[in-house]
Motif scaffolding. Structure first.
Motif, mmCIF file in Angstrom:
data_model
loop_
_atom_site.group_PDB
_atom_site.id
_atom_site.type_symbol
_atom_site.label_atom_id
_atom_site.label_comp_id
_atom_site.label_asym_id
_atom_site.label_seq_id
_atom_site.Cartn_x
_atom_site.Cartn_y
_atom_site.Cartn_z
ATOM 1 N N ILE A 176 -4.558 -2.889 -1.395
ATOM 2 C CA ILE A 176 -3.467 -2.180 -0.624
ATOM 3 C C ILE A 176 -2.891 -1.083 -1.437
ATOM 4 N N HIS A 177 -3.405 0.162 -0.896
ATOM 5 C CA HIS A 177 -2.927 1.373 -1.860
ATOM 6 C C HIS A 177 -1.523 1.760 -1.424
ATOM 7 N N VAL A 178 -0.464 1.914 -2.578
ATOM 8 C CA VAL A 178 0.917 2.102 -2.487
ATOM 9 C C VAL A 178 1.259 3.329 -3.005
ATOM 10 N N ASP A 179 1.662 4.488 -2.174
ATOM 11 C CA ASP A 179 2.046 5.701 -2.766
ATOM 12 C C ASP A 179 3.511 5.904 -3.156
ATOM 13 N N VAL A 180 3.605 5.952 -4.678
ATOM 14 C CA VAL A 180 5.026 6.196 -5.179
ATOM 15 C C VAL A 180 5.441 7.658 -5.164
ATOM 16 N N VAL A 235 -1.325 0.752 -7.267
ATOM 17 C CA VAL A 235 -0.085 1.390 -7.023
ATOM 18 C C VAL A 235 -0.322 2.603 -7.569
ATOM 19 N N HIS A 236 -0.100 3.817 -6.714
ATOM 20 C CA HIS A 236 -0.248 5.269 -7.168
ATOM 21 C C HIS A 236 0.930 5.969 -7.364
ATOM 22 N N LEU A 237 1.156 6.319 -8.977
ATOM 23 C CA LEU A 237 2.305 6.758 -9.087
ATOM 24 C C LEU A 237 2.287 8.252 -9.178
ATOM 25 N N VAL A 294 -11.455 8.240 -4.672
ATOM 26 C CA VAL A 294 -10.950 9.276 -3.926
ATOM 27 C C VAL A 294 -9.802 9.004 -3.015
ATOM 28 N N ASP A 295 -8.968 9.906 -2.917
ATOM 29 C CA ASP A 295 -7.782 9.718 -2.464
ATOM 30 C C ASP A 295 -7.308 11.064 -1.819
ATOM 31 N N GLY A 296 -7.333 11.212 -0.265
ATOM 32 C CA GLY A 296 -7.146 12.530 0.656
ATOM 33 C C GLY A 296 -8.108 12.643 1.403
HETATM 34 ZN ZN ZN Z 1 -2.653 7.511 -3.071
#
Ligand code: ZN
Ligand code: DX5
Length: 224
Positions: A34-38, A67-69, A176-178
């Motif tokens: 699970i990717h969590v965008d902080v 967790v993506h800070l 890769v994100d986006g």
């Molecule tokens: Zn992200």
């Protein structure tokens, strides 16, 4: 050597009043993480969630939390997210004064460490750290919001990171994100990515389960 592809739905595009259901839904659909965008409202022009929500997600998730800070002061606050139960913590190369120390802090907590690059940041920015990371996260949109269009130049950047890793004899995963969907997933996996983060393509789909399956099969056909 190709590793199994990992798919990490980003809950940024989920209904924030029903996060437990969102997690359960994508887990049933085969999500690996699970990717969590902080986001802090400084490093990126949006403000989302912090350690208490990561902690709550940890209680209900059966797969690891990635967790993506997207925050300015990860040097000072990374421990909060580790204490909250993050299994992977990704920080931005543009936002850390002491990137090597942050990687050490993450590893010391028993978590996996990643470094992310914004679209405008060259691959040379991670030359000094690539041997220390488990993940390199390529931002294929400017961070801050879900639902943006994939930046095509990201494909060449993934190839460059794969070449750099091979030269150094290391093999971090390339995430890769986006703007990841059935159209872009084959492009980035062919370039060397082995982890896909997808927000709107999953949570805005009529059938999120089918959306994850479609992304996985679109990607896998190019990986073999
Ligand atoms: Zn992200
Ligand atoms: C953007 C976030 C992403 C975002 C991706 O800053 O880091 O994780 O949720 O959303 P989509 O897949 O809609 O581009």
């Amino acid at each position: 050597m190709k590793r199994p592809l990992l798919i990490a739905p980003s809950i940024l595009s989920a209904d924030f009043t029903r996060l437990e259901e969102a997690v359960a839904l994508v887990e049933r659909a085969g999500a690996d993480l699970i990717h969590v965008d902080v986001m802090d409202g400084h490093f990126v022009p949006n403000l989302t969630i912090g350690p208490p929500v990561v902690k709550a997600l940890k209680r209900v998730a059966n797969v690891p939390l990635d967790v993506h800070l997207m925050i300015d002061n990860a040097d000072e606050t990374v421990q909060w997210y580790l204490d909250a139960g993050a299994d992977i913590v990704v920080v931005h190369v543009e936002a850390c004064n002491h990137l090597h120390r942050v990687m050490q802090t993450i590893h010391k907590a028993g978590a996996q460490a990643g470094v992310s690059l914004n679209p405008g940041t060259p691959v040379s920015a991670i030359e000094g750290i690539i041997g220390e990371v488990d993940y390199v996260l390529v931002m294929s949109v400017n961070p801050g919001f879900g639902g943006q269009a994939f930046i095509p130049g990201s494909v060449a950047k993934i190839e460059e990171i794969a070449r750099l890793a091979a030269e150094r004899g290391v093999s971090p995963r390339i995430a890769v994100d986006g703007g990841i969907d059935v159209v872009t997933a084959p492009l980035v996996t062919a370039a060397g990515a082995d982890m896909l983060i997808a927000g709107s393509a999953v949570f805005c789909a009529e059938d999120p389960t089918a959306a994850i399956a479609a992304i996985r099969s679109a990607a896998v056909t190019r990986l073999v």
